[in-house]
Write a protein that holds these residues in place. Structure first.
Motif, PDB file in Angstrom:
ATOM      1  N   LEU A 331       0.843  -1.193   0.000  1.00 25.25           N
ATOM      2  CA  LEU A 331       0.000   0.000   0.000  1.00 25.25           C
ATOM      3  C   LEU A 331       0.878   1.243   0.000  1.00 25.25           C
ATOM      4  O   LEU A 331       1.371   1.664   1.050  1.00 25.25           O
ATOM      5  N   CYS A 332       1.084   1.819  -1.175  1.00 28.13           N
ATOM      6  CA  CYS A 332       1.922   3.007  -1.304  1.00 28.13           C
ATOM      7  C   CYS A 332       1.010   4.215  -1.486  1.00 28.13           C
ATOM      8  O   CYS A 332       0.877   4.756  -2.599  1.00 28.13           O
ATOM      9  N   VAL A 333       0.362   4.604  -0.418  1.00 23.81           N
ATOM     10  CA  VAL A 333      -0.576   5.725  -0.433  1.00 23.81           C
ATOM     11  C   VAL A 333      -0.301   6.585   0.793  1.00 23.81           C
ATOM     12  O   VAL A 333       0.456   6.188   1.685  1.00 23.81           O
ATOM     13  N   ALA A 334      -0.937   7.761   0.822  1.00 26.11           N
ATOM     14  CA  ALA A 334      -0.634   8.724   1.883  1.00 26.11           C
ATOM     15  C   ALA A 334      -0.979   8.161   3.265  1.00 26.11           C
ATOM     16  O   ALA A 334      -0.234   8.352   4.228  1.00 26.11           O
ATOM     17  N   ASN A 335      -2.091   7.474   3.374  1.00 33.24           N
ATOM     18  CA  ASN A 335      -2.484   6.908   4.664  1.00 33.24           C
ATOM     19  C   ASN A 335      -2.687   5.396   4.524  1.00 33.24           C
ATOM     20  O   ASN A 335      -3.814   4.908   4.416  1.00 33.24           O
ATOM     21  N   PRO A 336      -1.589   4.652   4.518  1.00 36.37           N
ATOM     22  CA  PRO A 336      -1.701   3.209   4.250  1.00 36.37           C
ATOM     23  C   PRO A 336      -2.492   2.467   5.336  1.00 36.37           C
ATOM     24  O   PRO A 336      -3.160   1.475   5.036  1.00 36.37           O
ATOM     25  N   GLU A 337      -2.435   2.948   6.587  1.00 38.80           N
ATOM     26  CA  GLU A 337      -3.163   2.263   7.665  1.00 38.80           C
ATOM     27  C   GLU A 337      -4.677   2.297   7.410  1.00 38.80           C
ATOM     28  O   GLU A 337      -5.358   1.293   7.604  1.00 38.80           O
ATOM     29  N   ALA A 338      -5.165   3.463   6.965  1.00 36.20           N
ATOM     30  CA  ALA A 338      -6.604   3.571   6.708  1.00 36.20           C
ATOM     31  C   ALA A 338      -7.018   2.636   5.580  1.00 36.20           C
ATOM     32  O   ALA A 338      -8.065   1.979   5.649  1.00 36.20           O
ATOM     33  N   LEU A 339      -6.172   2.547   4.549  1.00 32.85           N
ATOM     34  CA  LEU A 339      -6.487   1.659   3.431  1.00 32.85           C
ATOM     35  C   LEU A 339      -6.392   0.195   3.867  1.00 32.85           C
ATOM     36  O   LEU A 339      -7.216  -0.640   3.476  1.00 32.85           O
ATOM     37  N   ALA A 340      -5.401  -0.120   4.693  1.00 32.66           N
ATOM     38  CA  ALA A 340      -5.223  -1.511   5.161  1.00 32.66           C
ATOM     39  C   ALA A 340      -6.460  -1.995   5.900  1.00 32.66           C
ATOM     40  O   ALA A 340      -6.836  -3.168   5.810  1.00 32.66           O
ATOM     41  N   ASP A 341      -7.097  -1.089   6.645  1.00 29.19           N
ATOM     42  CA  ASP A 341      -8.294  -1.487   7.395  1.00 29.19           C
ATOM     43  C   ASP A 341      -9.402  -1.994   6.468  1.00 29.19           C
ATOM     44  O   ASP A 341     -10.251  -2.768   6.886  1.00 29.19           O
ATOM     45  N   LYS A 342      -9.382  -1.511   5.228  1.00 25.53           N
ATOM     46  CA  LYS A 342     -10.430  -1.916   4.285  1.00 25.53           C
ATOM     47  C   LYS A 342     -10.045  -3.153   3.470  1.00 25.53           C
ATOM     48  O   LYS A 342     -10.884  -3.706   2.767  1.00 25.53           O
ATOM     49  N   CYS A 343      -8.771  -3.526   3.539  1.00 24.11           N
ATOM     50  CA  CYS A 343      -8.301  -4.686   2.764  1.00 24.11           C
ATOM     51  C   CYS A 343      -8.329  -5.910   3.670  1.00 24.11           C
ATOM     52  O   CYS A 343      -7.380  -6.174   4.416  1.00 24.11           O
ATOM     53  N   THR A 344      -9.436  -6.666   3.610  1.00 25.83           N
ATOM     54  CA  THR A 344      -9.640  -7.721   4.615  1.00 25.83           C
ATOM     55  C   THR A 344      -9.106  -9.089   4.189  1.00 25.83           C
ATOM     56  O   THR A 344      -8.980  -9.971   5.014  1.00 25.83           O
ATOM     57  N   HIS A 345      -8.829  -9.272   2.897  1.00 23.66           N
ATOM     58  CA  HIS A 345      -8.327 -10.574   2.445  1.00 23.66           C
ATOM     59  C   HIS A 345      -6.959 -10.400   1.811  1.00 23.66           C
ATOM     60  O   HIS A 345      -6.852 -10.022   0.638  1.00 23.66           O
ATOM     61  N   ALA A 346      -5.904 -10.705   2.550  1.00 25.69           N
ATOM     62  CA  ALA A 346      -4.538 -10.595   2.019  1.00 25.69           C
ATOM     63  C   ALA A 346      -3.617 -11.398   2.918  1.00 25.69           C
ATOM     64  O   ALA A 346      -3.813 -11.449   4.135  1.00 25.69           O
ATOM     65  N   GLY A 347      -2.615 -12.037   2.316  1.00 24.12           N
ATOM     66  CA  GLY A 347      -1.663 -12.803   3.124  1.00 24.12           C
ATOM     67  C   GLY A 347      -0.792 -11.900   3.978  1.00 24.12           C
ATOM     68  O   GLY A 347      -0.670 -12.093   5.181  1.00 24.12           O
TER      69      GLY A 347
END
Lengths: 433, 433
Positions: A331-347
């Protein structure tokens, strides 16, 4: 050329579904051959393993030389350059520190009915780790498989690694030593899996087998599953990078290529909110593909399975990511933590531009053995959990049995399992006497 | 007659090994038939499922009647006697309370190098639960499979349960309702597994399939594994009771019979420090076998696979137990906790004489889906862990990358993965500019 898609285009759903369902690997059907090899090793033990090793690895061994001696390991390890030794040790320390935190706790409590309940975790007694020989013989994989086993408390950890024509990778042996592996055998293929699962005169059987391998090894692992535990059967590697326009295209290109260079069947995907940035990354990939050592492999992977997808916003990026369920998600975005919260299926998720996926392959700490082929929807990467098992505990007091026993009698009657009910009734009768 | 063994007898090791290796189940090879059914359901969806249901279950359905309506479920549930309803509710509450405690915690920390690491658990989005029809249709199994899924946070939980000739078990529907199941389909066999894994026009695909079934269901689960997650393939049930002489022989006899009555392939074992007590239990079994409803089944299991083993002390009992790795282990001794500490391989342990195994089948709280066939050496019973997955998290600060990036570069070079190394180098170059 990779595929260029825009989530706003009319036929996007069709194109994206095709991308999701692309069959990237055509495993040869070697199941019959593998069945024969396993039967042979079960029947003849060492003799079969030695014959098969002579045949496939062109290596004449005896029962005595199946296993690397301490002196041999020592001699091989001395060949590893000092900077590689230090790097392996740093990696091992970080992997160990991460995995120690994974150890779950035992539990015990007494509930309001007077029942004492809980569970207890115990390690698998013996585990086997398959390490491929030849080009795909990665010391980092030895660390990633062996350290969780040792952290879990596995008493006996055996490695099998084929040494075709007698050639061994010193860094693999050093990684095994650093990780605390107990036994190393110079065998490979389905015969190694059979020997680990069923044992031979020289190799004691194990309870669990992990580690990557070719089609023969994968088929053998499937066949011995049940007799022993196995880890997942890994498919080709994948990365999904979600990036906004505020990134260096070359960095992202290299991250994509670090998956593509593994295997022609690997898949590298970019989702971006900035179509121009997406084109810039594709150009940077093309430039890197002119000079990379493994450009033939990486180029084929990028051409056949790569994709650049433009989306209007990061919410759509997350939604697509969840349908992909990628092995690696960067996740190469300004707020990766916020985006990570929405990405629920990933190794595994790598947050921010300073965390290239390659860090996770070697020294980050988390495991690099991760679910592929969309299986992150329902499974997790390798961890200490793969080397421990849970025993549930229950103890009824007479009061607890009085409180809940009648419900068990009722349900046993409902299921026509009379002895189940009577085993409770006999005890309640005593209490009610 | 079961086998009577004494661990002090000369040929004990041979006899005990034979007992361990006894093949108790001969599954028919239905793999080709199952492969055909799965291909048919993938190709034709609902139409194939409806045809196969007409053929195997003698039941004519339409796409509209594949699924039980709310009104139908309501009507069936009204047929369940009040005491059974209350027992199911009490069981559900206890199972829920136990499994809630299993939910693991997320973690996040920053290490001395400046790397922020951690992991996050998320539920599987959709799960399918197979419930057998006919005699082995157990409402308790519905609770044991469905409640962990719902505790884990599974949004969509679908059940398939065949209703041969249209006959449904009201208690199964009520258990599903109590457990919070979202959809119930009246289909079974390999076609149900295929529909859950691949979806049809009417049934949306799931990510994970659990639940017991016959040889066709087991073969289908093996085949769809990878496309979806599955739970273990369960073998016939087993119990090992370790008892000293200070027990009621009839209680222990009933505990042994409560496994034996499941299946002619079930196995009931007693290890005792008191040979006379062992004989008394065998006599009590014989007496119970004269009147038990399921005496034909229980008698065959006890005759073919039962055993009474005498040992000089409880340490030997624990050592033998660990070789057996029993699904159910009942410890009827003065200090069951001390003995439990020595029994490291077991699916579930029941402590003390007031805890008959049947309590665990219904209302104890721990799950009754447990590892069989010695697989407790490497695996655990069903739990919330089967319905969640872990995503690892890593975020490097520039300082962290500076500290650990060079080791990644070194290892990438050692493994000849150039792009891996360059993805780190490009970033370090920026930092060192």
């Amino acid at each position: 050329m990779p595929v260029f898609l825009d989530s706003q285009q009319a036929d996007f759903e069709t194109a994206f579904t095709a991308l999701l369902n692309a069959k990237r690997e055509d495993s040869p059907d070697v199941d019959d051959i593998v069945a024969g090899i396993i039967a042979d090793v079960r029947a003849r033990g060492d003799a079969a393993v030695l014959e098969l090793t002579a045949k496939f690895d062109r290596l004449d061994l005896t029962a005595k030389t199946l296993r690397f001696s301490e002196a041999e390991i020592e001699a091989f390890c001395a060949h590893v350059p000092e900077d590689e030794r230090r790097a392996l040790e740093q990696a091992a320390e970080r992997i160990r520190a991460y995995h120690i935190r994974q150890m779950p706790e035992d539990a015990q409590w007494t509930d309001p009915d007077g029942a004492t309940l809980g569970w207890r975790w115990t390690p698998v007694s013996a585990a086997g780790l398959y390490v491929p020989g030849g080009l795909a013989s990665y010391p980092s994989s030895v660390l990633m498989n062996a350290i969780p086993a040792k952290v879990a408390g596995v008493q006996r950890l055996a490695i099998t690694v084929p040494t075709p024509d007698g050639i061994a990778n010193p860094a693999v042996l050093l990684a095994a030593r650093i990780a605390g592996v107990d036994e190393i055998y110079r065998i490979g293929g389905a015969q190694a899996i059979a020997a680990l699962a069923y044992g031979t005169q020289t190799i004691a059987p194990v309870d669990k087998i992990t580690g990557p391998g070719n089609a023969f090894v994968a088929a053998a692992k499937r066949r011995v599953f049940g007799k022993v535990g196995i880890d997942m059967i890994a498919g080709p590697s994948e990365i999904l990078v979600i990036a906004d326009g505020d990134n260096d295209p070359d960095w992202i290109a290299l991250d994509l290529m670090s998956q593509a260079e593994h295997d022609e069947s690997a898949q590298s995907l970019l989702i971006t909110t900035d179509a121009g940035f997406g084109r810039a990354v594709a150009e940077a990939v093309d430039k890197r593909l002119q000079t990379l050592d493994r450009r033939a492999i990486a180029g084929a992977s990028w051409r056949d399975y790569g994709a650049v997808i433009t989306v209007p916003d990061l919410d759509q990026a997350a939604a697509l990511s969840n349908r992909i369920a990628p092995e690696h998600l960067e996740l190469c975005v300004a707020n990766p933590e916020a985006l990570a919260d929405k990405c629920t299926h990933a190794g595994a998720i790598f947050l921010g531009q300073w965390t290239p996926e390659a860090i996770g392959d070697y020294v980050g700490g988390p495991n690099h053995v991760l679910p592929t082929a969309r299986s992150a929807r329902f499974s997790s990467g390798l961890s200490v959990m793969d080397f421990i098992k849970r025993t549930t505990l229950a103890k009824m007091s007479p009061e607890a049995l009085r409180a809940i026993g009648p419900a068990a009698e009722t349900l046993a009657r409902s299921e026509s399992l009379q002895a189940h009910g009577l085993s409770v009734t006999a005890r309640l009768d005593r209490l009610n006497r």
